[in-house]
Each structure stands twice: as structure tokens, then as C-alpha cells.
Motif scaffolding. Structure first.
Motif, mmCIF file in Angstrom:
data_model
loop_
_atom_site.group_PDB
_atom_site.id
_atom_site.type_symbol
_atom_site.label_atom_id
_atom_site.label_comp_id
_atom_site.label_asym_id
_atom_site.label_seq_id
_atom_site.Cartn_x
_atom_site.Cartn_y
_atom_site.Cartn_z
ATOM 1 N N GLU A 453 -0.367 13.877 -7.936
ATOM 2 C CA GLU A 453 0.939 14.540 -8.017
ATOM 3 C C GLU A 453 1.506 14.781 -6.622
ATOM 4 O OE1 GLU A 453 2.925 18.617 -9.863
ATOM 5 O OE2 GLU A 453 0.836 18.622 -9.198
ATOM 6 N N LEU A 454 0.670 15.310 -5.715
ATOM 7 C CA LEU A 454 1.142 15.603 -4.365
ATOM 8 C C LEU A 454 1.501 14.323 -3.626
ATOM 9 C CD1 LEU A 454 1.767 17.561 -2.144
ATOM 10 C CD2 LEU A 454 -0.685 17.781 -1.654
ATOM 11 N N GLU A 455 0.732 13.267 -3.838
ATOM 12 C CA GLU A 455 1.034 11.987 -3.197
ATOM 13 C C GLU A 455 2.398 11.460 -3.630
ATOM 14 O OE1 GLU A 455 -3.682 10.776 -2.989
ATOM 15 O OE2 GLU A 455 -2.351 9.765 -4.417
ATOM 16 N N GLU A 456 2.726 11.622 -4.907
ATOM 17 C CA GLU A 456 4.025 11.160 -5.393
ATOM 18 C C GLU A 456 5.170 11.869 -4.682
ATOM 19 O OE1 GLU A 456 3.958 11.734 -9.562
ATOM 20 O OE2 GLU A 456 2.626 10.033 -9.969
ATOM 21 N N HIS A 457 5.022 13.154 -4.437
ATOM 22 C CA HIS A 457 6.062 13.897 -3.723
ATOM 23 C C HIS A 457 6.130 13.468 -2.255
ATOM 24 C CE1 HIS A 457 7.405 16.754 -6.793
ATOM 25 N NE2 HIS A 457 6.168 16.735 -7.230
ATOM 26 N N LEU A 458 4.986 13.272 -1.636
ATOM 27 C CA LEU A 458 4.963 12.849 -0.233
ATOM 28 C C LEU A 458 5.629 11.484 -0.055
ATOM 29 C CD1 LEU A 458 1.317 13.949 0.607
ATOM 30 C CD2 LEU A 458 3.399 14.946 1.588
ATOM 31 N N LEU A 459 5.410 10.598 -1.012
ATOM 32 C CA LEU A 459 5.974 9.248 -0.909
ATOM 33 C C LEU A 459 7.492 9.245 -1.035
ATOM 34 C CD1 LEU A 459 3.321 7.292 -2.997
ATOM 35 C CD2 LEU A 459 3.781 7.023 -0.553
ATOM 36 N N ALA A 460 8.064 10.342 -1.516
ATOM 37 C CA ALA A 460 9.526 10.424 -1.609
ATOM 38 C C ALA A 460 10.169 10.704 -0.263
ATOM 39 C CB ALA A 460 9.920 11.523 -2.601
ATOM 40 N N HIS A 461 9.367 11.090 0.739
ATOM 41 C CA HIS A 461 9.918 11.354 2.073
ATOM 42 C C HIS A 461 10.251 10.021 2.746
ATOM 43 C CE1 HIS A 461 10.366 12.748 6.187
ATOM 44 N NE2 HIS A 461 10.283 14.014 5.765
ATOM 45 N N PRO A 462 11.451 9.875 3.300
ATOM 46 C CA PRO A 462 11.844 8.574 3.873
ATOM 47 C C PRO A 462 10.993 8.127 5.052
ATOM 48 C CG PRO A 462 13.451 10.296 4.402
ATOM 49 C CD PRO A 462 12.537 10.862 3.368
ATOM 50 N N ALA A 463 10.320 9.067 5.719
ATOM 51 C CA ALA A 463 9.508 8.698 6.879
ATOM 52 C C ALA A 463 8.071 8.353 6.510
ATOM 53 C CB ALA A 463 9.509 9.836 7.907
#
Length: 543
Positions: A453-463
């Protein structure tokens, strides 16, 4: 508002018939249990919080009026209703008012934010939210309205106003939800009593459907093991919607026995020790980080009288042996270790156990009808005393999540065993020692963080080009989170503060914000080309 059909995976017919014939399932609802305690203990204290003290008769009258008021809002039997309230007396009144109607509480935590609540609302098809305007300074009234605006089924927000204020516009003032009491049809004891959220859910939340029959057995059996009586004063310091402070033996155990529930808004020693002295608390439940804080505070000395405290239950995560040895002497109470899960199985150490068992194991299953297996990765039973993955089934362990076939396929075997995800070993006496997790779920002080779940949110960051989240061993919390990142532009890697702020703004609970962020040039790989989480953990350990 027509209620949905709250279907769930039933126990096999032969098992269910056996549980009923042998009295394991009592055929009662939680509303009936409260009514019995009211009849026997009308003028005894039922609930104490920071501001209020209610007898059983007063609690029952509040439940009656609140149930009628909620029914006037259109809430009927089997309607799912999200409950997000702090540790205060109104939580107890709300939950039992919903039980009295036959409605189904959907338990939310005060720390949940828009991400969790929106997913919960959609998955449960909730028709209402009951919350407080502000909890610890956060505007939960506005949050509930935001969730309602994006959830078609959710059309009522009931809000407990701040002292001296009105409820926010667009909500129903909790203080006005009251009507002349009336009778409601009794719920079926075999029906869904409430929905709990399994830790670490991703995508569609893993909602746990607990029936009156199975959960009441868990509560009453916990009372037997823990010695809960009419003299018990149970202090809920952890968020009371958690499974542990609710049922092991928890507030429901205390009320079923005719004892007293004490609730404190903060688990800090300053606040909790004062409540122990004021209410004559005899029993409480703590997660290891909180047990360490209480123990260290007591060892340094304090001004409160804790002499009534006789039992401290520690669970939610593995209690380090060195801490377990200090808890009893510091707090002047016996330690009882607890290991369990919202899906069912509960284990306890016993009073008669040798000290080394109490200090170094998480106890054994509380019911003679619990079944457990310890298996390898291929579901083969491992030799006694060998580490393996824990499977379980029994009269209070669910056979499937609510409306989630994909999660059921992962978490249950074809013949009904629940895959707990815990790696354990079992000694010759049946005592379980928890050794870790078989799945990528991080146990941060009793709060579960799904790496996925946390990885999915992190991957939404453009950087961020890629993200892997692993656990960091931590003396205080047991585990913390470390997010390993690959930068989209290696010449301009994201900063830790940017990442943490980004995840926070996406509406995640505070415990899911990564404790540490580390940018790498590449991820280590296994022999078959997959990212090696094991090597990342080794990298952390080496540093």
C-alpha cells in the motif's frame, strides 16, 4: 436506505451445529448481553471516562434514546455505519445503540484519514458516519463530509460537537440524536455484528465480518482465561475500536461480566496513571512500546497510586523478553502475554504458567476448539519446535473476508484454514513464540503497515521511479518503515521531507508515513530478476 445483504463465508454446517449444540455459540447478541448486565447490575458503574461516569441503568437509557434517534435518521437493521470516535463514553453508547437496532458498526480508528476512510466507506457500502468534530486538533467533521461527498451510499454524517460549539454545517448534531425509546426486532445471533479492518489492507480493504455468535464466544472465553468478574475495572488506553482493547478481554468482556469500563483519551503514563488511581483500574491492555513507556516511567518513580492494578496484558506485537521481565515488578501487576488477530485466533499465557513461559512466549490458544498448524512454504507441516507459518481455524476464526474473493484466495486454504502470515514455533506444551512475519506487513508498535500500500502511494510521486518498503528493527516500536527509492531523475533525487509530506498529504494515517527514506542507484535483485527485499534488509542491518 435499503440495507445491503451482508453476506459472509459461513462455517461448515457440521461445525456450526456442533458449536451450537455444545454451547460454544450461546445464541445471544451483544444487545442481549448488555441487557442482562443492566438487569443484574443496574446501579453499578458501567463506564467511566475523563468527564463522565455512567451506571448500567444510565448507559442503557442512553442506548435506548440514541438507538431510536438513529433509527429516525433512517438507519435500520444490517445497515453498515462507520464509527470513528476517540476513547470516550459515547463510543460505548453508539456501538450498543447500533447493536440494539441491528445495524452493523464499521470500526474506524481516529488516526484514519481520507485514504483509509474512503476505501472503507466504499467497501462496506456504509450509509452513515458517526464521528467527533475534532480529535486531537484534527477536523474529523470536515473529513467525514469529504468522504461522504465521494461515496454514493453514505448520506448521513453524525458529528459529536466540540464542547460549547455546534456541529459543523452539513452534519447532524450528535447531541440532538435522541428519541422516545422503542423496541427493535432482535438481531439473529448468527448474523454479522460488525466489520473490522484487517491490518495492512491494500486496494479493496480486507473487512472482517464478525458474528454475534463467534465474537461473543471469543469475549466470554477471554473472560474465563483472564479472570474477569463484576469487580474488574478494565482500562482502554489503546484506540478502543482495535480488536485487542475491545475483546481480549477488553471493554466487551468487562461489560459482559458486569464490570466497569474506564476510557482514557491518551495512553501516556501521566493520563493513564491518573485514571488508574481515580477509577480503581484492575486490568489493562498495552502494546509493547506503550508497556515500555509505562515501565520506564514507573521505574523512575511517579506520584500515582497503582495498587489496584493486578493484570497487565501485552499484545499487538512480540514483547521483547527483557521488557517482559520488567513489566510486572515496575507496575506491581502480573504480566499476561496475548497473541491474536482480528480475524480470530487468540492466545494467552496463563496464571499457572512457569515464569519463563510468561516472559518468553505469547501463550497458547485459548479454546480447546482452536486448531493450529505450522507449515513450510508448501503447506507441509514442519517438525515440532521448528519455525514455520501459522495456519488456524476454529469457532471464532472467520472463514473469509467480506466481499473480497481475491483476498480470500490468498488468505484461506481450500479447506478453510486461515493463513495468519505469522512465522512461529510451538513448544511441546503448545506455547507459541512469534518469530516474525511471512508477508510484507510491517508491525509498527502494533499498527500494521502494508508495504504494498505504501509503495503504491510513493510511486505516485513524480520524482520516484520505483519504491520498495521494508521493516527496520526498532527497540522501541519493534519495527519501523524504511522506503528505498529509485529517482526518476538521478541528478535530482527527492528529499526525505518532500516524500514524507507527499505521503501525508495523500491522506494516510500518521503511522504509515515512512520513518526513513533512502534513495539508491539500483535495487539488488534475486537470481530470477526480482527485487530482493532480503538484501535491502541486510543493507540496513549492515549500516
Amino acid at each position: 436506505m435499503s440495507p445491503p445483504q451482508l453476506s459472509f463465508t459461513p462455517w461448515p454446517a457440521d461445525d456450526a451445529a456442533r458449536y451450537r449444540s455444545e454451547g460454544i455459540w450461546a445464541g445471544k447478541t451483544f444487545d442481549q448481553v448488555l441487557r442482562e448486565s443492566v438487569a443484574a447490575r443496574a446501579h453499578s458503574v458501567a463506564v467511566v471516562d475523563a468527564e463522565q461516569t455512567w451506571t448500567y441503568a444510565e448507559l442503557d437509557a442512553r442506548v435506548d434514546a440514541l438507538a431510536a434517534g438513529l433509527a429516525d435518521l433512517g438507519i435500520t437493521a444490517q445497515h453498515p455505519v462507520m464509527v470513528q470516535l476517540p476513547n470516550q463514553a459515547e463510543f460505548v453508547a453508539v456501538v450498543f445503540a447500533l447493536f440494539r437496532i441491528g445495524a452493523v458498526p464499521v470500526f474506524c480508528l481516529p488516526a484514519h484519514r481520507s485514504s483509509e476512510l474512503t476505501a472503507l466507506a466504499a467497501a462496506s457500502r456504509a450509509v452513515a458516519v458517526i464521528t467527533s468534530h475534532h480529535i486531537d486538533g484534527f477536523d474529523h467533521g470536515a473529513l467525514a463530509l469529504e468522504v461522504a461527498s465521494s461515496t454514493p451510499s453514505l448520506n448521513t454524517v453524525v458529528c459529536l460537537p466540540d464542547p460549547g460549539s455546534d456541529a459543523p454545517a452539513g452534519t447532524v448534531n450528535f447531541d440532538a440524536v435522541s428519541a422516545v425509546p422503542r423496541e427493535f426486532a432482535a438481531a439473529d445471533p448468527g448474523s454479522v455484528a460488525f466489520l473490522q479492518l484487517s491490518g495492512g489492507s491494500t486496494g479493496i480493504p480486507k473487512l472482517i465480518p464478525r458474528t454475534h455468535d463467534d465474537y461473543l464466544y471469543s469475549v466470554l472465553r477471554s473472560n474465563e482465561i483472564c479472570g474477569v468478574t463484576t469487580s474488574t475495572v478494565y482500562l482502554a488506553t489503546l484506540p478502543v475500536a482495535h480488536n485487542f482493547p475491545m475483546s481480549s478481554p477488553g471493554i466487551l468482556g468487562a461489560l459482559a461480566a458486569g464490570g466497569t469500563v474506564a476510557l482514557t483519551p491518551s495512553p501516556s503514563p501521566t493520563t493513564a496513571f491518573a485514571m488508574i488511581e481515580r477509577a480503581g483500574v484492575t486490568m489493562t491492555g498495552l502494546v509493547p512500546p506503550l508497556a515500555r513507556l509505562w515501565t520506564e516511567t514507573a521505574e523512575r518513580g511517579h506520584s500515582h497510586d497503582l495498587s489496584t492494578l493486578t493484570a497487565v496484558l501485552v499484545g499487538g506485537a512480540r514483547c521483547p523478553d527483557e521488557l517482559a521481565a520488567r513489566i510486572g515488578p515496575a507496575l506491581g501487576a502480573r504480566l499476561q502475554q496475548v497473541f491474536g488477530m482480528a480475524e480470530g485466533l487468540v492466545c494467552y499465557t496463563r496464571d499457572e504458567d512457569p515464569l519463563d513461559v510468561v516472559l518468553t512466549t505469547q501463550g497458547r490458544p485459548m479454546s480447546p476448539f482452536d486448531q493450529i498448524r505450522v507449515v513450510d512454504d508448501n503447506d507441509n507441516d514442519v517438525p515440532a519446535g521448528t519455525e514455520g507459518q501459522l495456519l488456524t481455524k476454529g469457532p471464532y476464526t472467520i472463514r473469509g473476508y467480506f466481499d473480497n474473493p481475491a483476498a480470500n484466495a490468498r488468505s484461506f486454504t481450500a479447506d478453510g484454514w486461515y493463513r495468519t502470515g505469522d512465522v512461529v514455533r510451538v513448544d511441546s506444551a503448545g506455547n507459541i513464540t512469534v518469530c516474525g512475519r511471512a508477508v510484507d506487513r510491517i508491525n509498527r508498535g502494533g499498527e500494521k503497515v502494508s508495504a504494498e500500500e505504501l509503495e503504491e502511494h510513493l510511486l505516485a510521486h513524480p520524482a520516484v521511479r520505483d519504491a520498495i518498503v521494508v521493516a527496520i528493527p526498532d527497540e522501541y516500536l519493534g519495527e519501523r518503515t524504511c522506503a528505498f527509492l529509485l529517482a526518476a531523475d538521478p541528478s535530482s533525487p527527492p528529499k526525505t521531507a518532500q516524500i514524507r509530506s507527499f505521503v501525508r498529504e495523500r491522506g494516510l494515517a500518521s503511522w504509515k508515513i515512512p520513518d526513513r527514506v533512502q534513495v539508491l542507484e539500483e535495487f539488488p535483485e534475486t537470481g530470477v530478476g526480482k527485487t530482493s527485499r532480503k538484501d535491502l534488509r541486510r543493507m540496513l542491518a549492515a549500516r
